[in-house]
Design an enzyme around this catalytic site. Structure first.
Site, PDB file in Angstrom:
ATOM      1  NE  ARG A 124      -3.811   0.589   2.064  1.00 58.79           N
ATOM      2  CZ  ARG A 124      -5.004   0.620   2.669  1.00 58.79           C
ATOM      3  NH1 ARG A 124      -5.170   1.292   3.781  1.00 58.79           N
ATOM      4  NH2 ARG A 124      -6.026  -0.031   2.159  1.00 58.79           N
ATOM      5  CG  HIS A 151      -8.539   0.234  -2.500  1.00 58.08           C
ATOM      6  ND1 HIS A 151      -7.768  -0.870  -2.203  1.00 58.08           N
ATOM      7  CD2 HIS A 151      -9.150   0.589  -1.322  1.00 58.08           C
ATOM      8  CE1 HIS A 151      -7.887  -1.154  -0.915  1.00 58.08           C
ATOM      9  NE2 HIS A 151      -8.711  -0.290  -0.363  1.00 58.08           N
ATOM     10  CG  ASP A 241     -13.524   6.362  -0.365  1.00 64.36           C
ATOM     11  OD1 ASP A 241     -13.497   6.212   0.878  1.00 64.36           O
ATOM     12  OD2 ASP A 241     -12.506   6.242  -1.080  1.00 64.36           O
TER      13      ASP A 241
HETATM   14  N1  NVA Z   1      -9.949   6.626  -0.921  1.00 65.29           N
HETATM   15  C1  NVA Z   1      -9.530   6.182   0.397  1.00 65.29           C
HETATM   16  C2  NVA Z   1      -9.751   4.708   0.544  1.00 65.29           C
HETATM   17  C3  NVA Z   1      -9.405   4.157   1.893  1.00 65.29           C
HETATM   18  C4  NVA Z   1      -9.580   2.692   1.994  1.00 65.29           C
HETATM   19  C5  NVA Z   1      -8.070   6.531   0.603  1.00 65.29           C
HETATM   20  O1  NVA Z   1      -7.279   6.376  -0.340  1.00 65.29           O
HETATM   21  O2  NVA Z   1      -7.714   6.975   1.692  1.00 65.29           O
HETATM   22  N1   CP Z   2     -11.057  -0.271   2.894  1.00 63.08           N
HETATM   23  C1   CP Z   2      -9.774  -0.323   3.268  1.00 63.08           C
HETATM   24  O1   CP Z   2      -8.867  -0.525   2.463  1.00 63.08           O
HETATM   25  O2   CP Z   2      -9.602  -0.191   4.609  1.00 63.08           O
HETATM   26  P1   CP Z   2      -8.212  -0.001   5.357  1.00 63.08           P
HETATM   27  O3   CP Z   2      -7.679   1.336   4.991  1.00 63.08           O
HETATM   28  O4   CP Z   2      -8.562  -0.117   6.823  1.00 63.08           O
HETATM   29  O5   CP Z   2      -7.276  -1.096   4.933  1.00 63.08           O
END
Ligand code: NVA
Ligand code: CP
Length: 327
Positions: A124, A151, A241
């Site tokens: 990530r 994602h 989101d």
């Molecule tokens: N769009 C959000 C998703 C978190 C799972 C982010 O990138 O923070």
């Molecule tokens: N939805 C998701 O990826 O959650 P986290 O940021 O907790 O991993």
């Protein structure tokens, strides 16, 4: 390549150019189109067999997964770690605070070294080009646990949730309300690859990646509109989101102004199809992108959605790391 941090403005830029990966020996999962449509359908069937408890194999016995988190996580970390364990494998958590990556060791070197120890890498991070670089230099599969651009594991879990609660995804319409962010981009990929309709309602200046959107508009039933009511009308799935993703915290105030009329509330949900479900990748901000009575209400499927991360990612690991055939 240096790993980008939240202070670097490049992290907030979308990086559309994806150079081809050069290692034909290894398959990665960086975006949804890394699998063909038949492969995605087979992957979802495998995940469903795991969800209903019909899969007892341990294809990762004796294998290890390195999990690199340059950003925070609850669901992704726990579901990959537990999923790897359930498949007979072992997962290691690496954060920039502890790993040399956080002190400037190049991502290319990290990829080469980890490939000598583990049989898969989940990362990530910020700029999508970092994960491409990781995949380019790794000799083991690399799995995208979220970048600024995509994602994909989350959206496959969301499609599994559609199948669970709506009986399938074909012929369905998904409404995306809010930021044209990594989730929106992966929904666009999913709609194009799997053949369901997608209506995105994003405020001006917060559109999804133009390259991904342009291709999906030409090849699939994907539309960008401004009014959330137009996107949601008759939809089978309503999803949203946070307004400020990880790395965008300093933009929270200006984003709250821009997204003010993009809250998914009961009134908006009433415009969706009868039996429509609400999805959110989580974490959620009640009172911002979604009202409490929607996310905690009868149409919400967010807890099944979170559980389905486990099943989808187990299927991905079983295939990429464990030799499970996609049939
Ligand atoms: N769009 C959000 C998703 C978190 C799972 C982010 O990138 O923070
Ligand atoms: N939805 C998701 O990826 O959650 P986290 O940021 O907790 O991993």
């Amino acid at each position: 390549m240096e790993v980008r941090g939240p202070g670097d403005p490049e992290c907030r830029h979308r990086i559309p150019a994806l150079r081809p990966l050069t290692s034909p020996r290894v398959r990665h999962f960086l975006t949804i189109p890394d699998f063909t449509r038949p492969e995605l359908e087979a992957l979802l069937r495998l995940a469903e067999s795991m969800r209903v408890g019909r899969y007892a194999a341990r294809p990762l016995a004796g294998k290890s997964l390195a999990m690199i988190f340059m950003k925070s996580s609850t669901r992704t970390r726990v579901s990959f770690e537990v999923g790897c364990h359930q498949l007979g494998g072992h997962a290691l958590f690496l954060s920039p605070r502890d790993a040399q990556l956080g002190r400037g060791e190049p991502i290319e070197d990290t990829a080469r070294v980890l490939s000598r120890y583990v049989q898969g890498i989940m990362i990530r991070t910020y700029a999508h080009r970092e994960i491409e670089s990781m995949a380019h230099h790794a000799t083991v599969p690399v799995i995208n646990g979220l970048t600024d651009l995509h994602h994909p594991c989350q959206v496959l879990a969301d499609v599994l949730t559609m199948q669970q609660h709506l009986g399938g995804h074909e012929g369905r319409t998904v409404a995306w309300v809010g930021d044209g962010n990594n989730m929106a981009n992966s929904w666009i990929d999913a709609a194009r690859m799997l053949g369901f309709a997608l209506r995105l309602a994003c405020p001006e200046g917060y559109e999804p990646d133009p390259t991904l959107l342009g291709r999906a508009r030409r090849e699939a039933d994907v539309q960008l509109v401004r009014d959330p009511r137009e996107a949601v009308a008759g939809a089978d799935v309503v999803t949203t989101d946070v307004w400020a993703s990880m790395g965008q915290e300093s933009e929270q105030d200006e984003r709250s102004l821009a997204f003010g009329d993009h809250t998914v509330d009961v009134e908006l949900m009433r415009r969706a199809a009868p039996g429509a479900i609400f999805l959110h990748c989580l974490p959620a901000h009640r009172g911002e992108e979604v009202s409490a009575d929607v996310i905690d209400g009868p149409q919400s499927r967010v807890w099944d959605e979170a559980e389905n991360r486990l099943h989808v990612q187990k299927a991905i690991m079983a295939v990429l790391m464990g030799g499970e055939p996609l049939a």
